[in-house]
Design a protein around this motif. Structure first.
Motif, short mmCIF file in Angstrom:
data_model
loop_
_atom_site.label_atom_id
_atom_site.label_comp_id
_atom_site.label_asym_id
_atom_site.label_seq_id
_atom_site.Cartn_x
_atom_site.Cartn_y
_atom_site.Cartn_z
N LEU A 1 68.03 -44.94 -22.55
CA LEU A 1 67.59 -43.67 -23.13
C LEU A 1 68.59 -43.16 -24.15
CD1 LEU A 1 66.36 -41.79 -19.96
CD2 LEU A 1 65.03 -43.17 -21.54
N ARG A 2 68.06 -42.36 -25.07
CA ARG A 2 68.86 -41.79 -26.14
C ARG A 2 68.33 -40.38 -26.42
NH1 ARG A 2 68.95 -42.76 -32.06
NH2 ARG A 2 66.80 -43.40 -31.95
N ALA A 3 69.21 -39.49 -26.76
CA ALA A 3 68.81 -38.15 -27.18
C ALA A 3 69.47 -37.87 -28.52
CB ALA A 3 69.25 -37.10 -26.16
N GLN A 4 68.74 -37.19 -29.38
CA GLN A 4 69.32 -36.78 -30.65
C GLN A 4 68.64 -35.50 -31.11
OE1 GLN A 4 68.38 -40.39 -32.84
NE2 GLN A 4 66.80 -39.31 -33.98
N GLY A 5 69.36 -34.72 -31.90
CA GLY A 5 68.77 -33.49 -32.39
C GLY A 5 69.81 -32.52 -32.89
N ASP A 6 69.41 -31.24 -32.83
CA ASP A 6 70.27 -30.16 -33.30
C ASP A 6 70.17 -29.00 -32.32
OD1 ASP A 6 67.81 -28.88 -33.87
OD2 ASP A 6 67.82 -29.59 -35.94
N ASP A 7 70.53 -27.80 -32.78
CA ASP A 7 70.51 -26.66 -31.86
C ASP A 7 69.11 -26.10 -31.65
OD1 ASP A 7 70.30 -25.66 -34.41
OD2 ASP A 7 71.70 -24.01 -34.10
N LYS A 8 68.10 -26.66 -32.33
CA LYS A 8 66.73 -26.16 -32.18
C LYS A 8 65.76 -27.19 -31.64
CE LYS A 8 67.19 -22.77 -35.90
NZ LYS A 8 68.61 -23.01 -36.12
N ASN A 9 65.98 -28.45 -31.92
CA ASN A 9 65.06 -29.51 -31.50
C ASN A 9 65.83 -30.72 -31.00
OD1 ASN A 9 62.28 -28.56 -32.46
ND2 ASN A 9 63.55 -28.29 -34.27
N VAL A 10 65.34 -31.28 -29.90
CA VAL A 10 65.94 -32.49 -29.34
C VAL A 10 64.83 -33.49 -29.08
CG1 VAL A 10 67.19 -33.48 -27.39
CG2 VAL A 10 67.86 -31.24 -28.29
N THR A 11 65.05 -34.74 -29.44
CA THR A 11 64.11 -35.81 -29.14
C THR A 11 64.76 -36.76 -28.14
OG1 THR A 11 63.13 -35.69 -31.34
CG2 THR A 11 62.76 -37.71 -30.11
N LEU A 12 64.04 -37.01 -27.06
CA LEU A 12 64.46 -37.96 -26.04
C LEU A 12 63.65 -39.23 -26.26
CD1 LEU A 12 66.10 -38.32 -23.38
CD2 LEU A 12 64.07 -37.48 -22.17
N SER A 13 64.32 -40.36 -26.40
CA SER A 13 63.59 -41.60 -26.66
C SER A 13 64.20 -42.74 -25.88
CB SER A 13 63.59 -41.92 -28.16
OG SER A 13 64.91 -42.00 -28.65
N GLY A 14 63.42 -43.80 -25.72
CA GLY A 14 63.90 -44.97 -25.01
C GLY A 14 62.79 -45.64 -24.23
N ILE A 15 63.19 -46.46 -23.28
CA ILE A 15 62.25 -47.24 -22.49
C ILE A 15 62.50 -46.94 -21.02
CG2 ILE A 15 61.52 -49.56 -21.85
CD1 ILE A 15 62.59 -50.41 -24.67
N VAL A 16 61.45 -46.58 -20.30
CA VAL A 16 61.55 -46.38 -18.86
C VAL A 16 60.57 -47.29 -18.14
CG1 VAL A 16 62.40 -44.00 -18.97
CG2 VAL A 16 59.94 -44.42 -18.97
N ASP A 17 60.80 -47.49 -16.85
CA ASP A 17 60.02 -48.45 -16.08
C ASP A 17 58.62 -47.96 -15.72
OD1 ASP A 17 62.14 -50.18 -16.14
OD2 ASP A 17 62.92 -49.56 -14.19
N SER A 18 58.45 -46.66 -15.63
CA SER A 18 57.18 -46.15 -15.11
C SER A 18 56.88 -44.76 -15.66
CB SER A 18 57.24 -46.06 -13.58
OG SER A 18 58.19 -45.08 -13.20
N LEU A 19 55.62 -44.37 -15.52
CA LEU A 19 55.19 -43.04 -15.91
C LEU A 19 55.93 -41.98 -15.09
CD1 LEU A 19 53.25 -41.68 -17.86
CD2 LEU A 19 51.51 -41.74 -16.09
N ALA A 20 56.14 -42.28 -13.81
CA ALA A 20 56.86 -41.34 -12.94
C ALA A 20 58.28 -41.11 -13.44
CB ALA A 20 56.87 -41.86 -11.50
N MET A 21 58.94 -42.19 -13.87
CA MET A 21 60.31 -42.07 -14.40
C MET A 21 60.30 -41.29 -15.70
SD MET A 21 63.52 -42.48 -14.07
CE MET A 21 63.72 -43.61 -12.69
N LYS A 22 59.30 -41.52 -16.55
CA LYS A 22 59.18 -40.76 -17.79
C LYS A 22 59.08 -39.26 -17.49
CE LYS A 22 56.18 -40.00 -21.77
NZ LYS A 22 55.08 -40.47 -22.59
N GLN A 23 58.25 -38.92 -16.53
CA GLN A 23 58.08 -37.51 -16.17
C GLN A 23 59.37 -36.93 -15.60
OE1 GLN A 23 54.65 -36.77 -13.73
NE2 GLN A 23 55.03 -34.59 -13.62
N GLN A 24 60.03 -37.70 -14.73
CA GLN A 24 61.28 -37.23 -14.11
C GLN A 24 62.35 -37.00 -15.17
OE1 GLN A 24 62.97 -39.78 -11.04
NE2 GLN A 24 65.00 -38.93 -11.43
N LYS A 25 62.56 -37.97 -16.05
CA LYS A 25 63.59 -37.84 -17.08
C LYS A 25 63.26 -36.69 -18.04
CE LYS A 25 66.58 -40.97 -15.93
NZ LYS A 25 67.97 -40.62 -15.61
N GLY A 26 61.99 -36.54 -18.36
CA GLY A 26 61.58 -35.44 -19.22
C GLY A 26 61.87 -34.09 -18.60
N GLU A 27 61.58 -33.97 -17.30
CA GLU A 27 61.84 -32.72 -16.59
C GLU A 27 63.34 -32.44 -16.49
OE1 GLU A 27 59.75 -33.11 -12.90
OE2 GLU A 27 57.79 -32.82 -13.84
#
Length: 83
Positions: free
Chosen positions: A41-67
């Motif tokens: 996973l990688r995060a990039q952005g500024d003080d107003k917007n952040v984008t989280l990107s990368g590869i996760v194993d499952s939809l559940a992991m995507k939801q968990q990391k997003g939260e």
């Protein structure tokens, strides 16, 4: 004039430029690295917007990391999750 804050982060590295005085989570950047660990996973952005990107194993992991990222960064900041 002050330079605009921006950053990039992964589980090993956190790099920022500009004025981070108003970035509440900046003093806890190790927490961001920990949040990004265990997955490609990688995060990039500024003080107003952040984008989280990368590869996760499952939809559940995507939801968990997003939260986790939303809780850490603040709901208004996390603009995109590309997992």
């Amino acid at each position: 004039s002050t330079e605009v804050f921006s950053f990039t982060a992964n589980n090993n590295d956190f790099t920022s430029t500009g004025d981070g005085a108003n970035v509440a989570w900046l003093s806890k950047s190790d927490g961001l690295k920990a949040l990004l660990s265990g997955e490609d996973l990688r995060a990039q952005g500024d003080d107003k917007n952040v984008t989280l990107s990368g590869i996760v194993d499952s939809l559940a992991m995507k939801q968990q990391k997003g939260e986790e990222a939303q809780a850490f960064l603040g709901l208004m900041l996390l603009s995109k999750i590309n997992l």
